[in-house]
Enzyme design. Structure first.
Site, PDB file in Angstrom:
ATOM      1  N   LYS A 198      -0.201   3.723  -2.586  1.00 30.13           N
ATOM      2  CA  LYS A 198      -1.119   4.619  -2.575  1.00 30.13           C
ATOM      3  C   LYS A 198      -0.396   6.326  -2.313  1.00 30.13           C
ATOM      4  CE  LYS A 198      -4.707   1.380  -1.125  1.00 30.13           C
ATOM      5  NZ  LYS A 198      -4.337   0.207  -0.091  1.00 30.13           N
ATOM      6  N   SER A 247       0.633  -1.220  -0.016  1.00 29.33           N
ATOM      7  CA  SER A 247      -0.064  -0.030   0.007  1.00 29.33           C
ATOM      8  C   SER A 247       0.954   1.343   0.123  1.00 29.33           C
ATOM      9  CB  SER A 247      -0.894   0.027   1.199  1.00 29.33           C
ATOM     10  OG  SER A 247      -2.330  -0.668   0.890  1.00 29.33           O
ATOM     11  N   SER A 249      -6.363   3.174   4.356  1.00 26.53           N
ATOM     12  CA  SER A 249      -5.822   2.206   3.358  1.00 26.53           C
ATOM     13  C   SER A 249      -6.809   1.802   2.346  1.00 26.53           C
ATOM     14  CB  SER A 249      -4.948   1.325   3.785  1.00 26.53           C
ATOM     15  OG  SER A 249      -3.818   1.041   2.662  1.00 26.53           O
TER      16      SER A 249
END
Length: 403
Positions: A50, A47, A107
């Protein structure tokens, strides 16, 4: 140098090269590298992806191509994302600002795909734009295949490249920095806490982003300040969330004490060739499919009914409880096979201890009798459909960023 000394040095260098944990710290003001343990080695970003999803969105907002108030309609594909999610449903509308906050604070994979589709029409087109931005920023060993962090061939970065990206956001988009320091977000009336434990556990923490998948291990990009100094730390490939937090504490403490001079500038730090390590065994207790495999092998869904007889965050404890319950109940159940499956829940990694391969006529009365005797937490009956869902949760979890 003598031959034995040279051999010892080579062995030490090889051991360092094989160490999957990478830690890089940088002075946030000057861009000077303060410490480097494998900062140029390739890793699965999970993640941390992101951060780039957000960067591309910030550039689009600043260029006037969209706005924080723009409304996104959630597609079926975005709503179907697994792992860590905000809880979007097909047809929901959400502002771009709220989607970005949910993507960073929780997330949310569903929010990330909704952002990508809003800005580029499709997630694959958005991933191309992400890679183009990486090249423009000088992230020479980074490429993206999605907006979430799902493990995929060619979806790769290095700690050095993630540090370049983090400092670019810090420098170019100061008005968006509060998104990375927010402790919670709200969706449909529910207040949802951040999945980033660094924010609440480190004095002077400013924020940034966690990342986790089984192949990636536990990753973190962190910014902090103390006594007028600011530092950036990148940790990639930690074997657990606790190890990630302990590692970043030590690294950040040392970075904020450092004089901040004498090291190379971040842009001069070279990246190394190679492929990302698969940390599925160390991070999740899952063996990979074989030499050179990129993904862990998902177990096949067993036939019949099942019972959940253990549940928790401690894998060893779940295995002990499962073994004990199987010994005690197997006679009444007519056998059954013990299995542990992964259950991502509320941003945390948990394990389900199951007895599978059962007949309904044995599973249901045995569980009801145990619940009457020992309480409702003793067991949970799983229909074939529920079992299939449990294994689908694990399959998605192994692929998709959870935190």
């Amino acid at each position: 140098m003598s031959a034995p000394a040279m051999a010892a040095a080579a062995a030490a260098a090889a051991a360092v090269a094989e160490e999957p944990l990478a830690v890089l710290t940088v002075d946030a003001a000057s861009g000077t590298v303060l410490s480097d343990q494998g900062g140029g080695r390739p890793h699965h970003p999970a993640s941390l992806t992101k951060i780039m999803t957000a960067y591309v969105a910030f550039r689009a907002i600043e260029a006037g191509r969209t706005s924080l108030e723009a409304l996104l309609t959630v597609s079926e594909r975005a709503a179907a994302q697994g792992g860590s999610v905000l809880g979007l449903r097909r047809g929901d509308t959400i502002s771009l600002g709220a989607a970005l906050k949910g993507m960073i604070v929780r997330s949310g994979n569903d929010a990330a795909v909704a952002v990508a589709e809003h800005l580029a029409g499709s997630e694959s087109a958005f991933a191309d734009a992400m890679t183009a931005e990486a090249r423009r920023l000088g992230m020479g060993s980074t490429s993206f295949r999605n907006a979430t962090g799902m493990t995929a061939a060619g979806h790769v970065t290095t700690p050095r490249d993630m540090a370049v990206l983090a400092l670019a956001i810090d420098r170019e988009f100061p008005r968006f920095k509060p998104l990375f320091s927010s402790r919670d977000t709200t969706w449909k009336g529910r207040v949802l806490p951040t999945v980033n434990g660094f924010l609440a556990n480190y004095a002077g923490a400013e924020g940034m982003k966690t990342g986790f998948t089984c192949p990636a291990g536990y990753n973190l990009v962190a910014l902090a300040q103390r006594a007028g100094r600011r530092a950036l730390a990148v940790v990639m490939g930690a074997p657990s969330s606790a190890a990630r937090l302990a590692t970043v504490h030590r690294a950040m403490d040392a970075a904020l004490r450092s004089a901040g001079s004498g090291g190379p500038v971040l842009a001069a730090l070279p990246n190394a060739p190679g492929v990302p390590p698969d940390l599925s065994l160390a991070a999740c207790g899952i063996r990979s499919a074989g030499e050179g495999a990129r993904m862990a092998v998902s177990p096949s869904v067993p036939s019949g009914w099942g019972l959940e007889v253990a549940f928790g965050t401690d894998l060893a404890k779940v295995k002990r409880q499962l073994a004990s319950a199987h010994r005690e109940l197997s006679g009444r159940l007519g056998g059954g096979r013990p299995m542990v499956v992964i259950k991502p829940r509320d941003g945390l990694l948990r394990y389900r201890g199951l007895i599978v391969g059962l007949q309904e006529a044995k599973a249901v009365p045995t569980c009801l009798a145990e619940r009457a005797k020992m309480g409702e937490e003793r067991c949970l009956v799983l229909t074939p459909t529920m079992l299939s869902g449990a294994f689908e949760d694990e399959r998605r979890f192994r692929m998709i960023s959870a935190r």
